[in-house]
Design an enzyme around this catalytic site. Structure first.
Site: not given
Length: 141
Positions: A101-103
């Site tokens: 998960l990464h933004t």
């Protein structure tokens, strides 16, 4: 899914300090660092310390701390880069180059050449179709 701290996950290695990255922030919930292939200078990635592949894997109790960090970093990137605004985005599986998960927090300027979303936009056939799809999504909540 690679286990937390797995050598198979580059973001886990960055979190553990085993892979190089230009860190801009870290706290108990996240580590944030510059993207190695930025859309624009200042493009930052925010990742949870725990290995999770997608947003839907993020435990509810972690949503607040994670997005509080994303919000703070968005303001910091905009100010640091003297940007007019920002793009804040994430992918789940499709187009997710690293399955952790990464933004993305990307500084934006008016007329910077980036055009809205990166895919063609369409319309619903009619109001009935829009209502039907909205109902399908509500049913899944």
């Amino acid at each position: 899914m690679a286990p937390a701290g797995s050598a198979a996950c580059v973001f886990c290695r960055i979190v553990a300090g085993e892979a190089p990255a230009y860190r801009v922030h870290e706290d108990g919930a996240v580590v944030a660092f510059l993207d190695q292939r930025p859309l624009f200078p200042g493009h930052t990635l925010v990742v949870p310390r725990t290995h999770l592949e997608t947003l839907t894997d993020l435990p509810e109790e972690s949503v607040g701390p994670y997005f509080t960090a994303v919000r703070r970093l968005t303001g910091a990137v905009e100010r640091a880069m003297e940007a007019d605004g920002s793009l804040v985005a994430g992918n789940n599986r499709v187009s997710q180059s690293v399955p952790h998960l990464h933004t993305h927090v990307v500084p934006r300027r008016r007329k910077d050449g980036l055009r809205g979303f990166f895919w063609p936009r369409g319309h619903y056939a009619d109001e009935t179709e829009a209502r039907r799809i909205a109902a399908r999504i509500r049913a899944q909540l």
